[in-house]
Design a protein around this motif. Structure first.
Motif, PDB file in Angstrom:
ATOM      1  N   TYR A   1       0.829  -1.201   0.000  1.00 43.15           N
ATOM      2  CA  TYR A   1       0.000   0.000   0.000  1.00 43.15           C
ATOM      3  C   TYR A   1       0.870   1.260   0.000  1.00 43.15           C
ATOM      4  O   TYR A   1       0.563   2.249  -0.682  1.00 43.15           O
ATOM      5  CB  TYR A   1      -0.923  -0.005   1.219  1.00 43.15           C
ATOM      6  CG  TYR A   1      -1.941   1.107   1.195  1.00 43.15           C
ATOM      7  CD1 TYR A   1      -3.095   1.001   0.432  1.00 43.15           C
ATOM      8  CD2 TYR A   1      -1.741   2.283   1.908  1.00 43.15           C
ATOM      9  CE1 TYR A   1      -4.031   2.020   0.391  1.00 43.15           C
ATOM     10  CE2 TYR A   1      -2.658   3.313   1.868  1.00 43.15           C
ATOM     11  CZ  TYR A   1      -3.803   3.173   1.112  1.00 43.15           C
ATOM     12  OH  TYR A   1      -4.720   4.199   1.061  1.00 43.15           O
TER      13      TYR A   1
ATOM     14  N   ARG B   1       1.988   2.043  -3.448  1.00 38.11           N
ATOM     15  CA  ARG B   1       0.932   2.688  -4.228  1.00 38.11           C
ATOM     16  C   ARG B   1       0.819   4.164  -3.845  1.00 38.11           C
ATOM     17  O   ARG B   1       0.665   5.026  -4.723  1.00 38.11           O
ATOM     18  CB  ARG B   1      -0.412   1.978  -3.987  1.00 38.11           C
ATOM     19  CG  ARG B   1      -1.564   2.577  -4.775  1.00 38.11           C
ATOM     20  CD  ARG B   1      -2.865   1.857  -4.497  1.00 38.11           C
ATOM     21  NE  ARG B   1      -2.803   0.467  -4.929  1.00 38.11           N
ATOM     22  CZ  ARG B   1      -3.800  -0.402  -4.748  1.00 38.11           C
ATOM     23  NH1 ARG B   1      -4.907  -0.027  -4.106  1.00 38.11           N
ATOM     24  NH2 ARG B   1      -3.696  -1.633  -5.191  1.00 38.11           N
TER      25      ARG B   1
ATOM     26  N   GLN C   1       3.719   6.024  -5.460  1.00 37.99           N
ATOM     27  CA  GLN C   1       3.507   6.198  -6.901  1.00 37.99           C
ATOM     28  C   GLN C   1       2.542   7.341  -7.176  1.00 37.99           C
ATOM     29  O   GLN C   1       2.782   8.187  -8.045  1.00 37.99           O
ATOM     30  CB  GLN C   1       2.990   4.903  -7.514  1.00 37.99           C
ATOM     31  CG  GLN C   1       4.010   3.785  -7.564  1.00 37.99           C
ATOM     32  CD  GLN C   1       3.415   2.458  -7.999  1.00 37.99           C
ATOM     33  OE1 GLN C   1       2.206   2.338  -8.212  1.00 37.99           O
ATOM     34  NE2 GLN C   1       4.260   1.452  -8.133  1.00 37.99           N
ATOM     35  N   ASN C   2       1.459   7.377  -6.435  1.00 41.40           N
ATOM     36  CA  ASN C   2       0.466   8.452  -6.607  1.00 41.40           C
ATOM     37  C   ASN C   2       1.053   9.805  -6.223  1.00 41.40           C
ATOM     38  O   ASN C   2       0.776  10.824  -6.876  1.00 41.40           O
ATOM     39  CB  ASN C   2      -0.779   8.162  -5.773  1.00 41.40           C
ATOM     40  CG  ASN C   2      -1.578   6.979  -6.288  1.00 41.40           C
ATOM     41  OD1 ASN C   2      -1.500   6.645  -7.477  1.00 41.40           O
ATOM     42  ND2 ASN C   2      -2.343   6.339  -5.416  1.00 41.40           N
TER      43      ASN C   2
END
Length: 241
Positions: A149, A152, A155-156
């Motif tokens: 998580y 992620r 990355q965002n």
């Protein structure tokens, strides 16, 4: 006399093997002959926690451990991409973690070193995020989440950051001169070394009744930018990747 070296904004990641290769070359050549190495933040494109033991991270940590084992002291100041680097990373690599602002004795001269993101006070959106992310609760919350998580989220965050930089003026993304004056006056120095803005230069200016100097380190996206300081010279040089 051996030089003192300063680097910042390497943004190491598995997606850029060319930067990793330049880093490996630097660590096995210039860095080995240094009196000390200072890494002023954003060593990694994103660091999601010391518990991320992927092969790439282990490779970078081993490079630092080899260097510190050879007798070269390495000092690290967190950047906006790797502020989650902690004591475990320091223990495994032998680097010494410094606070976000540190005054050092550089061949008899007091010099302030920092990453530089806190100087960009006109970027109100980033400064709000910085205040939140450097608080006591946000890092603890992030590190409590599963690694997948956190990847992620990172990355965002990179996508959001890239869009923000694209849509912001150069003035907003650069340091605020009055903030530079303030932190240097507060620290009692006439020389500042920082990174973050990716605008390598040696600026000379008036600070009160003294001549002052602000040295901005370059990033490693297209060059390996290194500041080399000896008692006789100061050289800021970028070698194309």
């Amino acid at each position: 006399m051996q030089p003192t070296l300063f680097i910042a904004d390497l943004h190491l990641s598995e997606d850029r093997p060319d930067i990793t290769a330049a880093f490996d070359t630097f660590m096995s050549s210039q860095a080995r002959d240094a009196a000390a190495l200072y890494v002023l933040g954003d060593l990694f494109e994103a660091w999601i926690g010391d518990d991320d033991t992927c092969h790439f991270n282990q490779h970078i940590k081993q490079a630092f451990r080899t260097l510190t084992n050879s007798g070269v002291p390495v000092y690290f100041i967190h950047g906006n991409r790797d502020f989650l680097i902690g004591k475990k990373f320091a223990g495994e690599t032998g680097i010494q973690l410094l606070p976000e602002k540190q005054v050092i004795d550089l061949y008899g001269e007091k010099v302030l070193i920092m990453h530089g993101d806190s100087l960009c006070t006109r970027d109100h959106k980033y400064m709000a995020f910085r205040k939140k992310s450097r608080g006591w609760w946000w890092p603890k919350l992030m590190l409590a989440l599963p690694l997948w998580y956190r990847r992620r989220v990172a990355q965002n965050a990179r996508k959001t950051s890239a869009l923000h930089q694209k849509n912001s003026s150069e003035q907003i993304m650069d340091v605020t001169p009055s903030e530079v004056d303030r932190v240097m006056t507060e620290a009692g120095v006439s020389k500042l070394i920082h990174g973050h803005t990716h605008r390598p230069a040696i600026h000379k200016f008036q600070l009160g009744d003294k001549q002052a100097q602000r040295i901005v380190l370059g990033d490693w996206y297209s060059q390996s930018s290194v500041l080399r300081v000896t008692p006789q010279s100061t050289e800021l040089k970028g070698t194309p990747l």
